[in-house]
Design a protein around this motif. Sequence first.
Motif, mmCIF file in Angstrom:
data_model
loop_
_atom_site.group_PDB
_atom_site.id
_atom_site.type_symbol
_atom_site.label_atom_id
_atom_site.label_comp_id
_atom_site.label_asym_id
_atom_site.label_seq_id
_atom_site.Cartn_x
_atom_site.Cartn_y
_atom_site.Cartn_z
ATOM 1 N N SER A 31 0.826 -1.199 0.000
ATOM 2 C CA SER A 31 0.000 0.000 0.000
ATOM 3 C C SER A 31 0.868 1.260 0.000
ATOM 4 O O SER A 31 0.579 2.223 -0.717
ATOM 5 C CB SER A 31 -0.914 -0.018 1.225
ATOM 6 N N LEU B 35 1.215 4.353 -2.716
ATOM 7 C CA LEU B 35 1.111 5.745 -2.274
ATOM 8 C C LEU B 35 2.308 6.558 -2.757
ATOM 9 O O LEU B 35 2.159 7.669 -3.281
ATOM 10 C CB LEU B 35 1.013 5.801 -0.751
ATOM 11 N N TYR C 253 -4.587 9.952 -8.454
ATOM 12 C CA TYR C 253 -5.742 9.457 -7.706
ATOM 13 C C TYR C 253 -5.980 7.967 -7.922
ATOM 14 O O TYR C 253 -6.491 7.286 -7.036
ATOM 15 C CB TYR C 253 -6.988 10.271 -8.061
ATOM 16 N N PHE D 57 -3.502 6.430 -5.532
ATOM 17 C CA PHE D 57 -3.989 6.620 -4.165
ATOM 18 C C PHE D 57 -5.158 5.692 -3.861
ATOM 19 O O PHE D 57 -5.269 5.145 -2.765
ATOM 20 C CB PHE D 57 -4.390 8.068 -3.930
ATOM 21 N N SER D 58 -6.035 5.497 -4.844
ATOM 22 C CA SER D 58 -7.177 4.601 -4.648
ATOM 23 C C SER D 58 -6.715 3.164 -4.454
ATOM 24 O O SER D 58 -7.198 2.458 -3.563
ATOM 25 C CB SER D 58 -8.123 4.671 -5.850
ATOM 26 N N SER E 182 -3.875 2.227 -3.351
ATOM 27 C CA SER E 182 -3.219 2.177 -2.049
ATOM 28 C C SER E 182 -4.236 1.990 -0.928
ATOM 29 O O SER E 182 -4.057 1.145 -0.040
ATOM 30 C CB SER E 182 -2.416 3.464 -1.826
ATOM 31 N N GLY E 183 -5.296 2.762 -0.962
ATOM 32 C CA GLY E 183 -6.334 2.649 0.065
ATOM 33 C C GLY E 183 -7.051 1.312 0.019
ATOM 34 O O GLY E 183 -7.322 0.698 1.058
ATOM 35 N N PHE F 113 -4.755 -1.400 1.393
ATOM 36 C CA PHE F 113 -4.617 -1.262 2.845
ATOM 37 C C PHE F 113 -5.860 -1.763 3.574
ATOM 38 O O PHE F 113 -5.768 -2.518 4.544
ATOM 39 C CB PHE F 113 -4.332 0.196 3.202
ATOM 40 N N ILE F 114 -7.037 -1.364 3.097
ATOM 41 C CA ILE F 114 -8.282 -1.792 3.742
ATOM 42 C C ILE F 114 -8.476 -3.292 3.592
ATOM 43 O O ILE F 114 -8.868 -3.976 4.545
ATOM 44 C CB ILE F 114 -9.473 -0.998 3.165
#
Length: 99
Positions: free
Chosen positions: A37, A41, A59, A62-63, A65-66, A69-70
Amino acid sequence: MKNEERVNKDLILRENLAIQRTILANQSTILAFLRTSMYFLIAGLSIDNLLKSNIAYKYIFFSFSGIIFIYGIINYFIQRKKIKQSKIHIGNFKDEYLF
Protein backbone atom coordinates in the motif's frame (compact mmCIF):
# COMPACT_ATOMS: atom_id res chain seq x y z
CA MET A 1 3.78 -42.70 32.26
CA LYS A 2 1.92 -44.33 29.38
CA ASN A 3 3.06 -43.93 25.81
CA GLU A 4 -0.39 -42.69 24.83
CA GLU A 5 -0.15 -39.75 27.25
CA ARG A 6 3.28 -38.81 25.91
CA VAL A 7 2.09 -38.95 22.31
CA ASN A 8 -0.94 -36.83 23.12
CA LYS A 9 1.22 -34.19 24.83
CA ASP A 10 3.60 -34.12 21.86
CA LEU A 11 0.72 -33.69 19.46
CA ILE A 12 -0.71 -30.90 21.56
CA LEU A 13 2.67 -29.14 21.62
CA ARG A 14 3.09 -29.51 17.86
CA GLU A 15 -0.37 -28.12 17.24
CA ASN A 16 0.34 -25.18 19.53
CA LEU A 17 3.59 -24.44 17.71
CA ALA A 18 1.78 -24.67 14.38
CA ILE A 19 -0.73 -22.08 15.59
CA GLN A 20 2.12 -19.81 16.70
CA ARG A 21 3.65 -20.07 13.22
CA THR A 22 0.27 -19.28 11.70
CA ILE A 23 -0.09 -16.19 13.90
CA LEU A 24 3.36 -14.97 12.84
CA ALA A 25 2.51 -15.62 9.18
CA ASN A 26 -0.69 -13.60 9.56
CA GLN A 27 1.25 -10.70 11.07
CA SER A 28 3.79 -10.91 8.28
CA THR A 29 1.00 -10.82 5.72
CA ILE A 30 -0.52 -7.63 7.13
CA LEU A 31 2.91 -6.01 7.02
CA ALA A 32 3.25 -7.06 3.37
CA PHE A 33 -0.12 -5.47 2.59
CA LEU A 34 0.98 -2.30 4.39
CA ARG A 35 4.27 -2.24 2.46
CA THR A 36 2.50 -2.71 -0.88
CA SER A 37 0.00 0.00 0.00
CA MET A 38 2.83 2.39 0.82
CA TYR A 39 4.51 1.58 -2.52
CA PHE A 40 1.36 2.59 -4.37
CA LEU A 41 1.11 5.74 -2.27
CA ILE A 42 4.70 6.68 -3.08
CA ALA A 43 4.12 5.87 -6.75
CA GLY A 44 1.17 8.27 -6.75
CA LEU A 45 3.27 11.01 -5.18
CA SER A 46 6.09 10.39 -7.67
CA ILE A 47 3.72 10.50 -10.63
CA ASP A 48 2.31 13.76 -9.28
CA ASN A 49 5.77 15.32 -9.13
CA LEU A 50 6.83 13.86 -12.47
CA LEU A 51 3.71 14.74 -14.47
CA LYS A 52 2.29 17.87 -12.95
CA SER A 53 -0.36 18.30 -15.65
CA ASN A 54 -2.13 14.93 -15.40
CA ILE A 55 -3.50 14.34 -11.91
CA ALA A 56 -5.79 11.38 -12.75
CA TYR A 57 -2.92 8.90 -12.35
CA LYS A 58 -2.22 10.21 -8.88
CA TYR A 59 -5.74 9.46 -7.71
CA ILE A 60 -5.69 6.02 -9.32
CA PHE A 61 -2.55 5.12 -7.35
CA PHE A 62 -3.99 6.62 -4.17
CA SER A 63 -7.18 4.60 -4.65
CA PHE A 64 -5.23 1.36 -5.14
CA SER A 65 -3.22 2.18 -2.05
CA GLY A 66 -6.33 2.65 0.07
CA ILE A 67 -8.04 -0.45 -1.33
CA ILE A 68 -5.00 -2.64 -0.68
CA PHE A 69 -4.62 -1.26 2.84
CA ILE A 70 -8.28 -1.79 3.74
CA TYR A 71 -8.29 -5.28 2.20
CA GLY A 72 -5.17 -6.18 4.20
CA ILE A 73 -6.74 -5.04 7.48
CA ILE A 74 -9.98 -6.92 6.79
CA ASN A 75 -8.03 -10.03 5.79
CA TYR A 76 -5.95 -9.81 8.98
CA PHE A 77 -8.96 -9.73 11.28
CA ILE A 78 -10.76 -12.52 9.40
CA GLN A 79 -7.70 -14.77 9.63
CA ARG A 80 -7.15 -13.86 13.29
CA LYS A 81 -10.71 -14.91 14.06
CA LYS A 82 -10.18 -18.24 12.27
CA ILE A 83 -6.94 -18.82 14.18
CA LYS A 84 -8.65 -18.18 17.51
CA GLN A 85 -11.43 -20.60 16.57
CA SER A 86 -8.89 -23.28 15.67
CA LYS A 87 -7.36 -23.08 19.17
CA ILE A 88 -10.54 -24.66 20.54
CA HIS A 89 -9.66 -27.97 18.88
CA ILE A 90 -6.33 -28.25 20.67
CA GLY A 91 -7.83 -28.33 24.11
CA ASN A 92 -6.38 -27.07 27.33
CA PHE A 93 -2.79 -27.80 26.34
CA LYS A 94 -1.14 -25.86 29.16
CA ASP A 95 -2.71 -27.82 31.97
CA GLU A 96 -2.30 -31.17 30.23
CA TYR A 97 1.30 -30.59 29.28
CA LEU A 98 2.47 -29.48 32.70
CA PHE A 99 1.22 -32.57 34.51
